[in-house]
Write an enzyme that holds these catalytic residues in place. Structure first.
Site, short mmCIF file in Angstrom:
data_model
loop_
_atom_site.label_atom_id
_atom_site.label_comp_id
_atom_site.label_asym_id
_atom_site.label_seq_id
_atom_site.Cartn_x
_atom_site.Cartn_y
_atom_site.Cartn_z
N PRO A 183 38.40 32.33 26.70
CA PRO A 183 36.99 31.96 26.56
C PRO A 183 36.67 30.61 27.19
O PRO A 183 35.50 30.27 27.38
CB PRO A 183 36.77 31.94 25.04
CG PRO A 183 38.13 31.76 24.45
CD PRO A 183 39.06 32.45 25.39
N GLU A 191 46.54 31.73 18.57
CA GLU A 191 45.68 30.60 18.92
C GLU A 191 45.66 30.32 20.42
O GLU A 191 44.97 29.41 20.88
CB GLU A 191 46.13 29.34 18.18
CG GLU A 191 45.94 29.40 16.68
CD GLU A 191 44.49 29.60 16.29
OE1 GLU A 191 43.63 28.83 16.76
OE2 GLU A 191 44.20 30.55 15.53
N ARG A 193 37.59 49.63 40.71
CA ARG A 193 36.55 50.52 41.24
C ARG A 193 36.08 50.11 42.62
O ARG A 193 35.43 50.89 43.32
CB ARG A 193 35.38 50.60 40.27
CG ARG A 193 34.59 49.31 40.14
CD ARG A 193 33.60 49.35 38.99
NE ARG A 193 32.65 50.45 39.12
CZ ARG A 193 31.55 50.40 39.85
NH1 ARG A 193 31.27 49.28 40.53
NH2 ARG A 193 30.73 51.42 39.93
N ASP A 229 25.09 48.80 42.72
CA ASP A 229 25.27 48.35 41.35
C ASP A 229 24.47 47.09 41.06
O ASP A 229 24.14 46.32 41.97
CB ASP A 229 26.76 48.04 41.09
CG ASP A 229 27.59 49.30 40.98
OD1 ASP A 229 27.02 50.36 40.68
OD2 ASP A 229 28.81 49.22 41.20
#
Length: 257
Positions: free
Chosen positions: A89, A116, A154, A169
């Protein structure tokens, strides 16, 4: 292209990569996905891969040695240089532009943390890049790795039955995708827009661009702020805005009657 995944859940990652477009890309030998379990590189009888965090506090941290040994094995498994990515993150936000760049690399390795996280020293010396799939916290990096595999896989030449699908897309040109319709043409939920049935390819292209611009204005105005619109796009966006405001005002008036 080859993608190696260092993960405590190799079966999960193999299952994710075995279905849909990515599974087809592997069957067509356009993509190779391999998994490596750090527990296989642990040196004690308990196959330990984590330890208590220094300085105290809750949770465990993944150890340097099993991950370092796993990444060493990854690098030695094929001759091409490998770009190592840690799913975190705290990483840079994954974007379609970055996906396109990664898809052109011959090899990437995805390091999936747990607990963690991973000892910072390993990240500093063994990882080339940190990526995040969003501003939220997951239990581990596997879901993020699955996202990267799907997005990158893809884009391999021949993975999609129609190569133009990728070109149309969302985000491929910096805009959100336009609405799509299929049969039946007439339904209780509404009708397919007449322009899409007209056979006029220029009009269809213009309608799709207008809708793409409008959706981006409504849902992701930040994308428009980064984009310099050409003259046609500027006119179409203004048309969409006028149409939208007119319909919105009419709907408000209907509710008031």
């Amino acid at each position: 292209m080859r993608i190696d995944v260092v993960t405590l859940f190799p079966d999960f990652m193999r299952q994710c990569a075995a279905v849909g477009v990515v599974g087809r890309a592997q069957q067509r030998e356009l993509l190779q996905v391999e998994t490596w379990n750090p527990r296989d590189f642990a040196t004690d009888n308990y196959r330990t891969v984590d330890g208590r965090t220094c300085g105290g506090g809750p949770g465990m941290v993944m150890l340097i040695e099993p991950l370092r040994a796993a990444l060493k094995a990854v690098r030695e498994a094929a001759p091409e240089p490998v770009h190592v990515i840690y799913l975190s993150p705290q990483g840079a936000r994954l974007t379609q532009d970055r996906v396109v760049s990664l898809a052109k690399m011959p090899r990437i390795a995805l390091l999936c943390g747990r607990y963690e996280g991973v000892d910072e020293r390993l990240l500093a010396h063994e990882v080339d890049e940190e990526l995040s799939i969003g501003d939220y916290v997951l239990s581990g990096g596997e879901l993020g790795a699955a996202v990267v595999i799907d997005a990158v896989g893809r884009l391999q030449d021949g993975a999609l039955n129609d190569a133009q699908s990728a070109q149309q897309d969302s985000f491929s040109d910096g805009l959100l995708d336009c609405p799509h319709y299929t049969k039946p043409v007439h339904d209780a939920l509404g009708d397919v827009p007449a322009v899409l049935l007209s056979g006029d390819h220029a009009a269809i292209r213009r309608w799709r661009l207008k809708q793409s611009l409008g959706r981006t204005w409504l849902r992701r105005p930040d994308l428009l702020a980064r984009r310099n619109l050409d003259a046609e796009s500027a006119v179409l966006l203004e048309e969409f805005r006028r149409d939208y405001l007119r319909h919105h005002e009419a709907a408000v008036a209907d509710r008031g009657n």
